[in-house]
Every structure is written in C-alpha cells, then in structure tokens.
Scaffold this motif. Structure first.
Motif, PDB file in Angstrom:
ATOM      1  N   HIS A  85      15.970 -32.613 -41.002  1.00 52.11           N
ATOM      2  CA  HIS A  85      16.966 -33.066 -41.971  1.00 52.11           C
ATOM      3  C   HIS A  85      18.124 -33.721 -41.206  1.00 52.11           C
ATOM      4  O   HIS A  85      18.664 -33.124 -40.272  1.00 52.11           O
ATOM      5  CB  HIS A  85      17.486 -31.887 -42.799  1.00 52.11           C
ATOM      6  CG  HIS A  85      18.564 -32.275 -43.755  1.00 52.11           C
ATOM      7  ND1 HIS A  85      18.302 -32.916 -44.937  1.00 52.11           N
ATOM      8  CD2 HIS A  85      19.904 -32.146 -43.689  1.00 52.11           C
ATOM      9  CE1 HIS A  85      19.437 -33.151 -45.566  1.00 52.11           C
ATOM     10  NE2 HIS A  85      20.427 -32.691 -44.823  1.00 52.11           N
ATOM     11  N   VAL A  86      18.461 -34.925 -41.599  1.00 54.90           N
ATOM     12  CA  VAL A  86      19.576 -35.654 -40.985  1.00 54.90           C
ATOM     13  C   VAL A  86      20.765 -35.584 -41.929  1.00 54.90           C
ATOM     14  O   VAL A  86      20.690 -36.040 -43.073  1.00 54.90           O
ATOM     15  CB  VAL A  86      19.192 -37.131 -40.710  1.00 54.90           C
ATOM     16  CG1 VAL A  86      20.382 -37.873 -40.110  1.00 54.90           C
ATOM     17  CG2 VAL A  86      17.972 -37.224 -39.821  1.00 54.90           C
ATOM     18  N   ASP A  87      21.859 -34.970 -41.446  1.00 54.00           N
ATOM     19  CA  ASP A  87      23.100 -34.984 -42.215  1.00 54.00           C
ATOM     20  C   ASP A  87      23.699 -36.381 -42.139  1.00 54.00           C
ATOM     21  O   ASP A  87      23.689 -37.008 -41.080  1.00 54.00           O
ATOM     22  CB  ASP A  87      24.099 -33.966 -41.674  1.00 54.00           C
ATOM     23  CG  ASP A  87      23.674 -32.530 -41.935  1.00 54.00           C
ATOM     24  OD1 ASP A  87      22.897 -32.296 -42.892  1.00 54.00           O
ATOM     25  OD2 ASP A  87      24.105 -31.646 -41.186  1.00 54.00           O
ATOM     26  N   GLU A 114      27.094 -38.782 -42.998  1.00 52.39           N
ATOM     27  CA  GLU A 114      28.508 -38.860 -43.355  1.00 52.39           C
ATOM     28  C   GLU A 114      28.781 -40.236 -43.943  1.00 52.39           C
ATOM     29  O   GLU A 114      28.276 -41.235 -43.445  1.00 52.39           O
ATOM     30  CB  GLU A 114      29.387 -38.637 -42.127  1.00 52.39           C
ATOM     31  CG  GLU A 114      29.302 -37.234 -41.580  1.00 52.39           C
ATOM     32  CD  GLU A 114      30.241 -37.013 -40.406  1.00 52.39           C
ATOM     33  OE1 GLU A 114      31.184 -37.822 -40.221  1.00 52.39           O
ATOM     34  OE2 GLU A 114      30.016 -36.048 -39.675  1.00 52.39           O
ATOM     35  N   SER A 128      24.763 -37.915 -38.600  1.00 57.55           N
ATOM     36  CA  SER A 128      25.560 -37.024 -37.755  1.00 57.55           C
ATOM     37  C   SER A 128      24.651 -35.997 -37.078  1.00 57.55           C
ATOM     38  O   SER A 128      24.212 -36.196 -35.970  1.00 57.55           O
ATOM     39  CB  SER A 128      26.681 -36.365 -38.550  1.00 57.55           C
ATOM     40  OG  SER A 128      26.158 -35.584 -39.601  1.00 57.55           O
ATOM     41  N   ARG A 129      24.299 -34.945 -37.733  1.00 56.73           N
ATOM     42  CA  ARG A 129      23.537 -33.853 -37.132  1.00 56.73           C
ATOM     43  C   ARG A 129      22.109 -33.842 -37.659  1.00 56.73           C
ATOM     44  O   ARG A 129      21.878 -34.059 -38.841  1.00 56.73           O
ATOM     45  CB  ARG A 129      24.222 -32.533 -37.460  1.00 56.73           C
ATOM     46  CG  ARG A 129      23.537 -31.319 -36.912  1.00 56.73           C
ATOM     47  CD  ARG A 129      24.340 -30.055 -37.154  1.00 56.73           C
ATOM     48  NE  ARG A 129      25.567 -30.139 -36.381  1.00 56.73           N
ATOM     49  CZ  ARG A 129      26.763 -29.803 -36.843  1.00 56.73           C
ATOM     50  NH1 ARG A 129      26.900 -29.362 -38.068  1.00 56.73           N
ATOM     51  NH2 ARG A 129      27.828 -29.913 -36.091  1.00 56.73           N
ATOM     52  N   VAL A 130      21.165 -33.543 -36.775  1.00 57.04           N
ATOM     53  CA  VAL A 130      19.766 -33.374 -37.173  1.00 57.04           C
ATOM     54  C   VAL A 130      19.421 -31.901 -37.033  1.00 57.04           C
ATOM     55  O   VAL A 130      19.681 -31.291 -35.987  1.00 57.04           O
ATOM     56  CB  VAL A 130      18.807 -34.212 -36.294  1.00 57.04           C
ATOM     57  CG1 VAL A 130      17.372 -34.010 -36.738  1.00 57.04           C
ATOM     58  CG2 VAL A 130      19.179 -35.678 -36.341  1.00 57.04           C
ATOM     59  N   THR A 131      18.888 -31.309 -38.094  1.00 59.01           N
ATOM     60  CA  THR A 131      18.462 -29.913 -38.044  1.00 59.01           C
ATOM     61  C   THR A 131      16.965 -29.829 -38.321  1.00 59.01           C
ATOM     62  O   THR A 131      16.401 -30.663 -39.034  1.00 59.01           O
ATOM     63  CB  THR A 131      19.229 -29.051 -39.068  1.00 59.01           C
ATOM     64  OG1 THR A 131      19.055 -29.618 -40.372  1.00 59.01           O
ATOM     65  CG2 THR A 131      20.708 -28.972 -38.732  1.00 59.01           C
ATOM     66  N   HIS A 178      13.982 -27.103 -31.226  1.00 54.73           N
ATOM     67  CA  HIS A 178      15.142 -27.983 -31.189  1.00 54.73           C
ATOM     68  C   HIS A 178      14.791 -29.444 -31.374  1.00 54.73           C
ATOM     69  O   HIS A 178      15.595 -30.325 -31.035  1.00 54.73           O
ATOM     70  CB  HIS A 178      15.906 -27.810 -29.868  1.00 54.73           C
ATOM     71  CG  HIS A 178      16.708 -26.568 -29.806  1.00 54.73           C
ATOM     72  ND1 HIS A 178      17.050 -25.967 -28.624  1.00 54.73           N
ATOM     73  CD2 HIS A 178      17.217 -25.777 -30.774  1.00 54.73           C
ATOM     74  CE1 HIS A 178      17.747 -24.882 -28.877  1.00 54.73           C
ATOM     75  NE2 HIS A 178      17.864 -24.737 -30.164  1.00 54.73           N
TER      76      HIS A 178
END
Length: 140
Positions: A33-35, A37, A53-56, A136
C-alpha cells in the motif's frame, strides 16, 4: 503465448535464504500500500499533485496440511530466539505439474506467528498449520 491456464495454481513453495520450507496450499497477504499525500499548488486551482510517501506491506499467511516439513518452520522460528537475522525469502506459485506461474522475492523476512493443528479425535478435520511472516518489501 502459453497455452497453460494461469488460474490453475494449487500450491506455493517457500524458501528462506535458499532453504526450502516446503509447499503450502494457501497464501494470503501478498500486497503493498502506497500512502499518497496531496499537494495543492498555489495559483493552480484545477489540479492537485498526488505524491507518494510511505509504502507498507502486509503480513503474509501461508497455510497447509501438517507435513514432515513443519520441523523446518519450527527450526526457523527457534532461530529467532538466538539472534534476529533478516533473511530474504522466495514464494513461488506453482501449477499442478510443478511449473512456476509467478515468484515473489521478499526482503528482511521475519516469522510473526505459527499456529499448529488442533488435534481432536472427536473432530476428524485435516490437521493444518498457519505460518505468518512479515517483510520489508519485494525484491527481484
């Protein structure tokens, strides 16, 4: 073009740094999932920038009937107690004839949980195990 049916996958193999942990008949959670912004540029009211922004990455659940290879999973989980090593893993989706459909490399893998079978003589269901792993990210 291949004449093999891509939907005929029936099992998954798991290896940790090249060590085979066996075959699983279920695999859930291969996802990222890519956050995003939003950035509103001044003077441009008709457009909003979408910036990553962040990839989880979710945990992955592998299930299978209890086999002799469950010992390998127990050994891997036990190794975490003596020092954390973050190995690379490979999950391969295989057809019934053993040919590979797809493969995913996983970075910095860690066993999160293992659930063994419920052994109840009153309930003759198949004894299954569930291994859940965290990672990760994907690698080649």
């Amino acid at each position: 073009m291949s004449d093999q049916d891509p939907g005929s996958t029936i099992w998954f193999s798991l290896s940790i740094d090249g060590d085979d942990l066996g075959y699983f008949n279920g695999c859930e959670g291969l996802s990222a999932h890519v956050d995003v912004e939003q950035f509103q540029e001044g003077g441009n009211n008709g457009f909003v920038w979408q910036l990553p922004s962040r990839v989880t990455f979710s945990t992955i659940r592998l299930t299978r009937p209890l086999t002799e290879e469950t010992v390998k999973v127990a050994e891997w989980i036990s190794s975490v107690q003596t020092g954390i090593s973050r190995p690379t893993a490979q999950i391969a989706a295989l057809r019934a004839d053993g040919s590979e459909v797809a493969q995913w490399g996983l970075l910095d893998v860690l066993p999160v949980s293992w659930t063994g079978p419920t052994l109840d003589p009153a309930n003759p269901a198949v004894a299954t195990e569930v291994l859940e792993i965290a990672h990760h990210g994907f690698t080649d």
